[in-house]
Design a protein around this motif. Structure first.
Motif, PDB file in Angstrom:
ATOM      1  N   GLU A 268      48.207  43.459   5.186  1.00  0.00           N
ATOM      2  CA  GLU A 268      46.919  42.621   3.853  1.00  0.00           C
ATOM      3  C   GLU A 268      45.765  42.459   4.485  1.00  0.00           C
ATOM      4  O   GLU A 268      44.715  42.738   3.843  1.00  0.00           O
ATOM      5  CB  GLU A 268      47.561  41.171   3.191  1.00  0.00           C
TER       6      GLU A 268
ATOM      7  N   ARG B 138      44.376  45.502   4.978  1.00  0.00           N
ATOM      8  CA  ARG B 138      43.690  46.064   4.024  1.00  0.00           C
ATOM      9  C   ARG B 138      42.311  45.822   3.313  1.00  0.00           C
ATOM     10  O   ARG B 138      42.016  46.714   2.710  1.00  0.00           O
ATOM     11  CB  ARG B 138      44.763  46.511   3.175  1.00  0.00           C
ATOM     12  N   ARG B 139      42.276  44.673   3.334  1.00  0.00           N
ATOM     13  CA  ARG B 139      41.838  43.799   3.049  1.00  0.00           C
ATOM     14  C   ARG B 139      39.982  44.218   3.855  1.00  0.00           C
ATOM     15  O   ARG B 139      38.915  44.476   2.818  1.00  0.00           O
ATOM     16  CB  ARG B 139      41.335  42.353   2.709  1.00  0.00           C
TER      17      ARG B 139
ATOM     18  N   ALA C 269      40.232  47.934  -3.555  1.00  0.00           N
ATOM     19  CA  ALA C 269      41.084  47.099  -2.665  1.00  0.00           C
ATOM     20  C   ALA C 269      41.826  48.034  -2.378  1.00  0.00           C
ATOM     21  O   ALA C 269      42.117  49.212  -2.844  1.00  0.00           O
ATOM     22  CB  ALA C 269      42.234  46.113  -4.121  1.00  0.00           C
TER      23      ALA C 269
ATOM     24  N   GLU D 180      46.165  48.851  -1.817  1.00  0.00           N
ATOM     25  CA  GLU D 180      47.193  47.794  -1.857  1.00  0.00           C
ATOM     26  C   GLU D 180      48.010  48.434  -0.670  1.00  0.00           C
ATOM     27  O   GLU D 180      49.021  47.553  -0.596  1.00  0.00           O
ATOM     28  CB  GLU D 180      47.576  48.825  -3.447  1.00  0.00           C
ATOM     29  N   ARG D 181      48.487  49.685  -0.670  1.00  0.00           N
ATOM     30  CA  ARG D 181      49.241  50.423   0.171  1.00  0.00           C
ATOM     31  C   ARG D 181      48.521  51.388   1.361  1.00  0.00           C
ATOM     32  O   ARG D 181      47.882  52.186   0.624  1.00  0.00           O
ATOM     33  CB  ARG D 181      50.065  50.334  -0.040  1.00  0.00           C
TER      34      ARG D 181
ATOM     35  N   ALA E 223      47.547  53.916  -1.628  1.00  0.00           N
ATOM     36  CA  ALA E 223      47.502  53.493  -2.860  1.00  0.00           C
ATOM     37  C   ALA E 223      45.955  52.895  -2.710  1.00  0.00           C
ATOM     38  O   ALA E 223      45.871  51.485  -2.164  1.00  0.00           O
ATOM     39  CB  ALA E 223      48.621  52.582  -3.490  1.00  0.00           C
ATOM     40  N   ALA E 224      44.723  52.969  -3.827  1.00  0.00           N
ATOM     41  CA  ALA E 224      43.278  51.892  -3.598  1.00  0.00           C
ATOM     42  C   ALA E 224      43.262  51.943  -4.938  1.00  0.00           C
ATOM     43  O   ALA E 224      43.472  52.743  -5.575  1.00  0.00           O
ATOM     44  CB  ALA E 224      42.701  52.327  -2.510  1.00  0.00           C
ATOM     45  N   THR E 225      42.358  50.957  -4.846  1.00  0.00           N
ATOM     46  CA  THR E 225      41.262  50.937  -6.530  1.00  0.00           C
ATOM     47  C   THR E 225      40.415  51.014  -6.098  1.00  0.00           C
ATOM     48  O   THR E 225      39.750  50.018  -4.967  1.00  0.00           O
ATOM     49  CB  THR E 225      41.744  48.786  -6.476  1.00  0.00           C
TER      50      THR E 225
ATOM     51  N   GLU F  76      42.769  53.587  -9.962  1.00  0.00           N
ATOM     52  CA  GLU F  76      43.526  53.398  -9.054  1.00  0.00           C
ATOM     53  C   GLU F  76      43.510  54.980  -8.371  1.00  0.00           C
ATOM     54  O   GLU F  76      43.322  55.969  -9.368  1.00  0.00           O
ATOM     55  CB  GLU F  76      44.781  53.172  -9.481  1.00  0.00           C
TER      56      GLU F  76
END
Length: 171
Positions: free
Chosen positions: A27, A30-31, A41, A43-44, A67-69, A80
């Protein structure tokens, strides 16, 4: 400087055969990567590599999934994004100096440095993810927002757009 998502693999631990290595960003990583790449963000972020030594260095092939935003490049709305990218990398002891001529063959791989006797599969996965994302992602409302702002499409702005405008005046 250590990258946000570093997973160094010492080349002397790879051995003679193929080695499978899976890396996954936590986490916090990723942040921090989201900040570095200007994303809302992540997410994965995971990757699975098949790593083997060869005469020219180390070959790493595999798959990067994420997976990102992202923010819409027009409205700022969150979008997404999913990454499922095949990757083939060659890690070498020395990269050519700037200005050196390099001849690339049709099967040329992206080349990264071996740093301190290790390859960094975390950083390789992060860079692969970032390059796979749309740099100008647009949400469903982007076209309408552009139209309201007075931005014309490429078709309207070009020579054919001008001709279409003249044709409309003739009717």
């Amino acid at each position: 400087m250590t990258p946000e998502f570093s997973r160094p693999i010492r080349i002397d631990t790879i051995g003679d055969g193929e080695r499978i290595v899976t890396v996954e960003a936590n986490e916090d990583e990723r942040r921090r990567l989201a900040g570095r790449f200007g994303l809302v963000a992540i997410e994965r972020l995971t990757a699975r590599f098949s790593v083997r030594r060869e005469a020219a260095g180390v070959l790493a092939t595999g798959q990067v999934e994420a997976a990102a935003t992202q923010a819409c490049s027009v409205t700022g709305e969150p979008i997404e994004a999913v990454v499922d990218e095949t990757v083939a990398l060659r890690f070498v002891d020395e990269l050519a100096e700037e200005g050196d001529e390099i001849e690339l063959s049709g099967d040329a791989l992206d080349t990264l440095p071996i740093d301190g006797g290790a390859i960094d599969l975390g950083e390789a996965a992060a860079e692969t993810m970032a390059l796979a994302l749309d740099p100008f992602a647009r949400s469903a409302g982007a076209e309408e927002a552009l139209r309201k702002a007075g931005v014309v499409s490429e078709e309207e702005a070009g020579a054919f757009g001008a001709l279409a405008g003249l044709k409309a005046l003739l009717k």
